[in-house]
Design a protein around this motif. Structure first.
Motif, PDB file in Angstrom:
ATOM      1  N   GLN A  86       0.816  -1.207   0.000  1.00  0.00           N
ATOM      2  CA  GLN A  86       0.000   0.000   0.000  1.00  0.00           C
ATOM      3  C   GLN A  86       0.857   1.267   0.000  1.00  0.00           C
ATOM      4  N   ASN A  87       2.128   1.140   0.322  1.00  0.00           N
ATOM      5  CA  ASN A  87       3.018   2.301   0.373  1.00  0.00           C
ATOM      6  C   ASN A  87       3.658   2.635  -0.963  1.00  0.00           C
ATOM      7  N   TYR A  88       3.422   1.829  -1.998  1.00  0.00           N
ATOM      8  CA  TYR A  88       4.166   1.995  -3.245  1.00  0.00           C
ATOM      9  C   TYR A  88       3.235   2.112  -4.444  1.00  0.00           C
ATOM     10  N   PHE A  89       3.707   2.862  -5.430  1.00  0.00           N
ATOM     11  CA  PHE A  89       2.875   3.275  -6.560  1.00  0.00           C
ATOM     12  C   PHE A  89       2.410   2.107  -7.428  1.00  0.00           C
ATOM     13  N   TYR A  90       3.178   0.994  -7.475  1.00  0.00           N
ATOM     14  CA  TYR A  90       2.828  -0.079  -8.409  1.00  0.00           C
ATOM     15  C   TYR A  90       1.489  -0.730  -8.066  1.00  0.00           C
ATOM     16  N   MET A  91       1.019  -0.561  -6.846  1.00  0.00           N
ATOM     17  CA  MET A  91      -0.282  -1.116  -6.483  1.00  0.00           C
ATOM     18  C   MET A  91      -1.438  -0.240  -6.963  1.00  0.00           C
ATOM     19  N   TYR A  92      -1.127   0.947  -7.463  1.00  0.00           N
ATOM     20  CA  TYR A  92      -2.160   1.890  -7.886  1.00  0.00           C
ATOM     21  C   TYR A  92      -1.916   2.404  -9.308  1.00  0.00           C
ATOM     22  N   ILE A  93      -1.063   1.725 -10.064  1.00  0.00           N
ATOM     23  CA  ILE A  93      -0.608   2.284 -11.331  1.00  0.00           C
ATOM     24  C   ILE A  93      -1.767   2.492 -12.298  1.00  0.00           C
ATOM     25  N   PHE A  94      -2.737   1.591 -12.319  1.00  0.00           N
ATOM     26  CA  PHE A  94      -3.872   1.773 -13.224  1.00  0.00           C
ATOM     27  C   PHE A  94      -4.686   2.999 -12.836  1.00  0.00           C
ATOM     28  N   THR A  95      -4.936   3.184 -11.554  1.00  0.00           N
ATOM     29  CA  THR A  95      -5.740   4.321 -11.106  1.00  0.00           C
ATOM     30  C   THR A  95      -5.064   5.635 -11.455  1.00  0.00           C
ATOM     31  N   PHE A  96      -3.752   5.710 -11.269  1.00  0.00           N
ATOM     32  CA  PHE A  96      -3.000   6.913 -11.647  1.00  0.00           C
ATOM     33  C   PHE A  96      -3.063   7.127 -13.152  1.00  0.00           C
ATOM     34  N   ALA A  97      -2.890   6.049 -13.923  1.00  0.00           N
ATOM     35  CA  ALA A  97      -2.947   6.154 -15.384  1.00  0.00           C
ATOM     36  C   ALA A  97      -4.333   6.582 -15.854  1.00  0.00           C
ATOM     37  N   LEU A  98      -5.378   6.089 -15.189  1.00  0.00           N
ATOM     38  CA  LEU A  98      -6.735   6.512 -15.528  1.00  0.00           C
ATOM     39  C   LEU A  98      -6.896   8.016 -15.316  1.00  0.00           C
ATOM     40  N   GLY A  99      -6.349   8.521 -14.221  1.00  0.00           N
ATOM     41  CA  GLY A  99      -6.374   9.961 -13.988  1.00  0.00           C
ATOM     42  C   GLY A  99      -5.602  10.722 -15.055  1.00  0.00           C
ATOM     43  N   ALA A 100      -4.445  10.179 -15.460  1.00  0.00           N
ATOM     44  CA  ALA A 100      -3.658  10.822 -16.509  1.00  0.00           C
ATOM     45  C   ALA A 100      -4.443  10.876 -17.815  1.00  0.00           C
ATOM     46  N   TYR A 101      -5.110   9.777 -18.161  1.00  0.00           N
ATOM     47  CA  TYR A 101      -5.921   9.753 -19.383  1.00  0.00           C
ATOM     48  C   TYR A 101      -7.042  10.781 -19.296  1.00  0.00           C
ATOM     49  N   ALA A 102      -7.708  10.854 -18.140  1.00  0.00           N
ATOM     50  CA  ALA A 102      -8.804  11.821 -17.973  1.00  0.00           C
ATOM     51  C   ALA A 102      -8.300  13.250 -18.102  1.00  0.00           C
ATOM     52  N   GLY A 103      -7.122  13.535 -17.535  1.00  0.00           N
ATOM     53  CA  GLY A 103      -6.574  14.882 -17.630  1.00  0.00           C
ATOM     54  C   GLY A 103      -6.161  15.259 -19.036  1.00  0.00           C
ATOM     55  N   LEU A 104      -5.665  14.284 -19.781  1.00  0.00           N
ATOM     56  CA  LEU A 104      -5.228  14.547 -21.156  1.00  0.00           C
ATOM     57  C   LEU A 104      -6.395  14.596 -22.138  1.00  0.00           C
ATOM     58  N   ASN A 105      -7.515  13.991 -21.776  1.00  0.00           N
ATOM     59  CA  ASN A 105      -8.677  13.903 -22.681  1.00  0.00           C
ATOM     60  C   ASN A 105      -9.942  14.315 -21.918  1.00  0.00           C
ATOM     61  N   LEU A 106      -9.941  15.522 -21.398  1.00  0.00           N
ATOM     62  CA  LEU A 106     -10.997  15.924 -20.477  1.00  0.00           C
ATOM     63  C   LEU A 106     -12.380  15.858 -21.102  1.00  0.00           C
ATOM     64  N   ASP A 107     -12.549  16.412 -22.289  1.00  0.00           N
ATOM     65  CA  ASP A 107     -13.883  16.413 -22.918  1.00  0.00           C
ATOM     66  C   ASP A 107     -14.370  14.993 -23.180  1.00  0.00           C
ATOM     67  N   LYS A 108     -13.470  14.153 -23.650  1.00  0.00           N
ATOM     68  CA  LYS A 108     -13.830  12.758 -23.901  1.00  0.00           C
ATOM     69  C   LYS A 108     -14.176  12.043 -22.595  1.00  0.00           C
ATOM     70  N   TRP A 109     -13.394  12.288 -21.563  1.00  0.00           N
ATOM     71  CA  TRP A 109     -13.641  11.685 -20.264  1.00  0.00           C
ATOM     72  C   TRP A 109     -14.999  12.122 -19.709  1.00  0.00           C
ATOM     73  N   ARG A 110     -15.308  13.406 -19.788  1.00  0.00           N
ATOM     74  CA  ARG A 110     -16.600  13.895 -19.314  1.00  0.00           C
ATOM     75  C   ARG A 110     -17.749  13.235 -20.092  1.00  0.00           C
ATOM     76  N   TYR A 111     -17.580  13.115 -21.384  1.00  0.00           N
ATOM     77  CA  TYR A 111     -18.628  12.524 -22.218  1.00  0.00           C
ATOM     78  C   TYR A 111     -18.870  11.069 -21.840  1.00  0.00           C
ATOM     79  N   TRP A 112     -17.799  10.288 -21.724  1.00  0.00           N
ATOM     80  CA  TRP A 112     -17.959   8.862 -21.456  1.00  0.00           C
ATOM     81  C   TRP A 112     -18.447   8.600 -20.041  1.00  0.00           C
ATOM     82  N   THR A 113     -17.992   9.372 -19.073  1.00  0.00           N
ATOM     83  CA  THR A 113     -18.491   9.160 -17.712  1.00  0.00           C
ATOM     84  C   THR A 113     -19.979   9.495 -17.624  1.00  0.00           C
ATOM     85  N   TYR A 114     -20.417  10.482 -18.383  1.00  0.00           N
ATOM     86  CA  TYR A 114     -21.845  10.810 -18.407  1.00  0.00           C
ATOM     87  C   TYR A 114     -22.643   9.696 -19.076  1.00  0.00           C
TER      88      TYR A 114
END
Length: 378
Positions: free
Chosen positions: A204-232
């Motif tokens: 729980q202290n290291y990033f490799y246990m959360y790498i997908f969640t961080f990457a999902l955030g990175a994708y959402a930040g890079l593709n904000l309009d697309k992310w908003r559309y798909w989450t809706y």
């Protein structure tokens, strides 16, 4: 660089506030579950609530990845300024509160006795058993520093799917090795096996246990309009998946197929699906609430205090549990509610009074609070 990245970013304020609430709730519930003899109530309800609300750290990790890439995408970085800010608003307060917690734990102010435990807690985040998120957060920033150009260039839905499957694969491997072991392995046989065991025990202290969640955030930040559309668009499906997976997690605990301790493990494939579906379902709500004139301003102000609440609440809860609540002739639910209500303002007050800026400006509050855990601009 997007031209619309101006001012504050309101989409995540409700998510930050809700995440802080879940952290408070699970730490309050944890105490009462362990002290059922003195504070009896519905133990199964308390346990299920704690189990189903353990996704707060994942919400914060997603938001960290999203804000880092939203504010800084395809931007020429001033890395010196980037790290100076993290020293000022993250590391320095973390050092102060690690020292405070170490003093409380050891009941001493002797620097010789404090030095060893202080530095151990500082590098592991083990003060009061909860500050590990600060080193983890800094790891996410180092990951951003090292991979920003690569993620900006290659991040896509296909990459996310691969990372999602890889994360589930890692969780399944750890389940097979440590939770429900398939093979009898002597983990002390050699250093490599010991390292594998450590990678799970301290995972729980290291990033490799959360790498997908961080990457999902990175994708959402890079593709904000697309992310908003798909989450809706996926909101209704996500609600259904959240309810089904949450019910499944709850039933596994109630029928005894999963122990309470095992049910607390968020590094479980089912819990990853549960967290992901909740995040997608809640994002549109968070965005909607953040855009409301009155509620949005209130959420914005409260989201800025995430660092204060996260950093200080264990001390407040410790003091309440040790010196206050046993004097109250109240029912357990009312004591829980009182602790939940009183803790945030006390956290904010104490945290602000340990900031160097508070004393250098003569104790006068600034118009716009600066100290926050990536609540707005990174």
């Amino acid at each position: 660089m997007n031209n619309n990245r101006k001012g504050t970013f309101q989409d995540l304020n409700a998510l930050f506030v809700f995440g802080a609430c879940t952290v408070l709730i699970i730490h309050i519930l944890g105490f009462f579950i362990e002290n059922q003899a003195d504070y009896p109530w519905n133990g199964d309800f308390e346990a299920i609530s704690l189990i189903l609300l353990r996704f707060g750290r994942s919400l914060f990790i997603f938001a960290t990845g999203m804000l880092l890439f939203y504010w800084h995408q395809r931007k020429q970085m001033d890395w010196a300024a980037f790290w100076r800010k993290r020293w000022r608003v993250i590391v320095f307060p973390y050092m102060i509160w690690t020292a405070i917690f170490t003093g409380f734990q050891l009941q001493t102010i002797n620097p010789i006795e404090l030095a060893g435990p202080f530095f151990h807690s500082l590098f592991t985040g083990s003060s009061f058993y909860h500050l590990y998120y600060i080193p983890l957060y800094l790891q996410m920033n180092v990951l951003f520093f090292l991979t920003k150009p690569l993620i900006e260039r290659y991040m896509s839905l296909k990459v996310l799917v691969v990372l999602f499957l890889g994360q589930i694969g890692l969780y399944m491997l750890y389940q097979a090795l440590f939770v429900d072991p398939i093979w009898a392995i002597d983990w002390s046989a050699n250093p490599l096996l010991g390292l594998i065991q450590y990678s799970y025990v301290a995972g729980q202290n290291y990033f490799y246990m959360y790498i997908f969640t961080f990457a999902l955030g990175a994708y959402a930040g890079l593709n904000l309009d697309k992310w908003r559309y798909w989450t809706y668009r996926l909101q209704s499906i996500s609600y259904a998946v959240t309810i089904v997976t949450g019910a499944w997690i709850m039933i596994r605990y109630l029928n005894g197929s999963k122990s309470y301790a095992d049910s607390l493990n968020i590094f479980d494939p089912l819990y990853l699906v549960y967290t992901l579906s909740f995040l997608i379902a809640f994002y549109s709500i968070s965005r909607y609430l953040g855009a409301l004139p009155t509620i949005g301003k209130w959420l914005s102000r409260l989201a800025k205090q995430n660092m204060a609440i996260y950093m200080v609440h264990p001390l407040i809860l410790f003091l309440l549990e040790s010196y206050v609540i046993f004097r109250l002739d109240w029912s357990t639910p009312f004591i829980m509610l009182a602790m939940f209500v009183i803790t945030p303002p006390l956290c904010i007050f104490l945290y602000e009074h340990t900031l160097l800026s508070h004393w250098t400006r003569g104790g006068k509050p600034k118009y716009k609070p600066l100290y926050r855990m990536e609540a707005h601009k990174a």
